[in-house]
Design a protein around this motif. Structure first.
Motif, PDB file in Angstrom:
ATOM      1  N   ALA A 141      39.288  46.566  49.155  1.00 54.44           N
ATOM      2  CA  ALA A 141      39.803  47.760  49.390  1.00 54.44           C
ATOM      3  C   ALA A 141      39.519  48.791  50.412  1.00 54.44           C
ATOM      4  CB  ALA A 141      40.487  48.119  48.078  1.00 54.44           C
ATOM      5  N   TRP A 142      38.406  49.088  50.398  1.00 51.57           N
ATOM      6  CA  TRP A 142      37.821  50.417  51.062  1.00 51.57           C
ATOM      7  C   TRP A 142      36.860  50.003  52.388  1.00 51.57           C
ATOM      8  CZ3 TRP A 142      35.945  54.037  46.448  1.00 51.57           C
ATOM      9  CH2 TRP A 142      37.012  54.722  46.096  1.00 51.57           C
ATOM     10  N   ALA A 143      36.252  48.874  52.193  1.00 52.47           N
ATOM     11  CA  ALA A 143      35.432  48.383  53.459  1.00 52.47           C
ATOM     12  C   ALA A 143      36.405  47.538  54.177  1.00 52.47           C
ATOM     13  CB  ALA A 143      34.125  47.832  52.878  1.00 52.47           C
ATOM     14  N   ASP A 144      37.380  46.865  53.829  1.00 57.31           N
ATOM     15  CA  ASP A 144      38.215  46.316  54.550  1.00 57.31           C
ATOM     16  C   ASP A 144      37.631  44.910  54.954  1.00 57.31           C
ATOM     17  OD1 ASP A 144      40.642  45.783  55.861  1.00 57.31           O
ATOM     18  OD2 ASP A 144      40.169  46.352  57.660  1.00 57.31           O
ATOM     19  N   LEU A 145      36.871  44.432  53.948  1.00 58.58           N
ATOM     20  CA  LEU A 145      36.290  43.075  54.247  1.00 58.58           C
ATOM     21  C   LEU A 145      37.170  41.937  53.746  1.00 58.58           C
ATOM     22  CD1 LEU A 145      32.508  43.393  53.192  1.00 58.58           C
ATOM     23  CD2 LEU A 145      33.875  43.797  55.523  1.00 58.58           C
ATOM     24  N   ASP A 146      37.267  40.824  54.638  1.00 54.88           N
ATOM     25  CA  ASP A 146      37.839  39.580  54.198  1.00 54.88           C
ATOM     26  C   ASP A 146      37.161  38.815  52.834  1.00 54.88           C
ATOM     27  OD1 ASP A 146      36.120  37.994  55.264  1.00 54.88           O
ATOM     28  OD2 ASP A 146      37.452  37.619  56.863  1.00 54.88           O
ATOM     29  N   TYR A 147      37.517  37.626  52.162  1.00 52.07           N
ATOM     30  CA  TYR A 147      36.857  36.987  51.133  1.00 52.07           C
ATOM     31  C   TYR A 147      35.571  36.645  51.629  1.00 52.07           C
ATOM     32  CZ  TYR A 147      41.369  37.119  48.203  1.00 52.07           C
ATOM     33  OH  TYR A 147      42.358  37.471  47.561  1.00 52.07           O
ATOM     34  N   ALA A 148      35.434  35.983  52.800  1.00 58.71           N
ATOM     35  CA  ALA A 148      34.315  35.412  53.339  1.00 58.71           C
ATOM     36  C   ALA A 148      33.142  36.388  53.551  1.00 58.71           C
ATOM     37  CB  ALA A 148      34.564  34.791  54.489  1.00 58.71           C
ATOM     38  N   ALA A 149      33.649  37.461  54.108  1.00 60.36           N
ATOM     39  CA  ALA A 149      32.649  38.671  54.358  1.00 60.36           C
ATOM     40  C   ALA A 149      32.090  39.373  53.002  1.00 60.36           C
ATOM     41  CB  ALA A 149      33.456  39.836  54.969  1.00 60.36           C
ATOM     42  N   ILE A 150      33.241  39.397  51.996  1.00 57.88           N
ATOM     43  CA  ILE A 150      32.800  40.054  50.502  1.00 57.88           C
ATOM     44  C   ILE A 150      31.849  39.082  50.017  1.00 57.88           C
ATOM     45  CG2 ILE A 150      33.560  40.404  48.533  1.00 57.88           C
ATOM     46  CD1 ILE A 150      36.037  41.410  49.646  1.00 57.88           C
ATOM     47  N   ALA A 151      31.884  37.655  50.275  1.00 63.87           N
ATOM     48  CA  ALA A 151      31.153  36.620  49.569  1.00 63.87           C
ATOM     49  C   ALA A 151      29.688  36.877  50.204  1.00 63.87           C
ATOM     50  CB  ALA A 151      31.596  35.161  49.883  1.00 63.87           C
ATOM     51  N   ALA A 152      29.823  37.092  51.547  1.00 60.42           N
ATOM     52  CA  ALA A 152      28.226  37.163  52.377  1.00 60.42           C
ATOM     53  C   ALA A 152      27.701  38.388  51.950  1.00 60.42           C
ATOM     54  CB  ALA A 152      28.380  37.237  53.971  1.00 60.42           C
ATOM     55  N   ALA A 153      28.428  39.656  51.672  1.00 60.68           N
ATOM     56  CA  ALA A 153      27.897  40.993  51.117  1.00 60.68           C
ATOM     57  C   ALA A 153      27.243  40.838  50.061  1.00 60.68           C
ATOM     58  CB  ALA A 153      29.014  41.900  51.532  1.00 60.68           C
ATOM     59  N   LEU A 154      27.776  40.145  49.156  1.00 57.02           N
ATOM     60  CA  LEU A 154      27.415  40.065  47.626  1.00 57.02           C
ATOM     61  C   LEU A 154      26.676  38.733  47.536  1.00 57.02           C
ATOM     62  CD1 LEU A 154      30.514  41.244  45.826  1.00 57.02           C
ATOM     63  CD2 LEU A 154      28.447  42.468  46.412  1.00 57.02           C
ATOM     64  N   GLU A 155      26.444  37.913  48.353  1.00 60.56           N
ATOM     65  CA  GLU A 155      25.594  36.742  48.111  1.00 60.56           C
ATOM     66  C   GLU A 155      26.071  35.792  47.243  1.00 60.56           C
ATOM     67  OE1 GLU A 155      21.641  38.259  47.942  1.00 60.56           O
ATOM     68  OE2 GLU A 155      21.622  38.637  50.253  1.00 60.56           O
ATOM     69  N   VAL A 156      27.565  35.691  47.212  1.00 63.27           N
ATOM     70  CA  VAL A 156      28.057  35.023  46.129  1.00 63.27           C
ATOM     71  C   VAL A 156      29.060  33.815  46.733  1.00 63.27           C
ATOM     72  CG1 VAL A 156      28.069  36.471  44.175  1.00 63.27           C
ATOM     73  CG2 VAL A 156      30.159  36.481  45.577  1.00 63.27           C
TER      74      VAL A 156
END
Length: 199
Positions: A141-156
């Protein structure tokens, strides 16, 4: 202009080139941290994020062109250390949080819905999210990342991101539905009282 992964690679030989990565992404990291912890803490989180990133740049996956998810993942992990500070910040951000996380719910509810009650309900639901679900929702919602980018950010895995977002959205929708049902009951009760007084 060099891609992020090229800058990081170059910084192994010329550390000063890492400054360009800072110039490119500092604003996004700061904005994300400020929304979660407030302006004062955002400066510290941003600085610490780039310090950690610089120290860990050897481990960066050079096949990933965009470093923003990596940087926001570092920032998210650093913010977990500030849980007490973040909990205090939520109390002061109830109205703004509800408006940013679930604006469509508030708009659909229109004049029938008591916005103050909905805001309180959504903020309570938001606080009840697990830390990992909250991090996932805020990166979306706030960092405007897509699913793949969130997965990379959280390492999941991406599937984990999907399930976390679905769980968080369901909890927020349920909280909005409870607030709406409560408002409808009060409106109906008010009509009944008014009719009884007129009779």
């Amino acid at each position: 202009m060099s891609a992020d992964n090229e800058l990081i690679e170059r910084s192994h030989r010329h550390p000063a080139s890492f400054a360009e990565l800072y110039d490119r992404h500092a604003t996004a990291v700061h904005r994300y941290a400020a929304q979660r912890l407030g302006e004062h803490s955002a400066d510290d989180i941003m600085s610490e994020t780039f310090l950690v990133a610089f120290e860990k740049r050897e481990s960066y996956d050079a096949s990933i062109v965009d470093a923003r998810p990596w940087l926001l993942g570092i920032a998210t992990r650093l913010m977990r250390k500030h849980v007490r500070l973040e909990a205090r910040a939520w109390k002061g951000m109830v109205a703004g949080l509800a408006a940013q996380v679930a604006p469509d719910v508030i708009e659909r509810a229109g004049s029938r819905l008591d916005a103050a009650r909905l805001t309180k309900r959504l903020a309570s639901a938001f606080r009840s999210l697990s830390a990992v679900d909250r991090d996932t929702l805020l990166l979306y919602a706030w960092a405007d990342l897509d699913y793949a980018a969130i997965a990379a950010a959280l390492e999941v895995p991406v599937g984990t991101v999907r399930s976390r977002l679905n769980r968080a959205r369901r909890l927020m929708r349920d909280a909005a539905a409870v607030a709406s049902a409560s408002t409808d009951r009060e409106i109906d009760h008010g009509r009944t009282d008014s009719a009884a007084q007129q009779a």
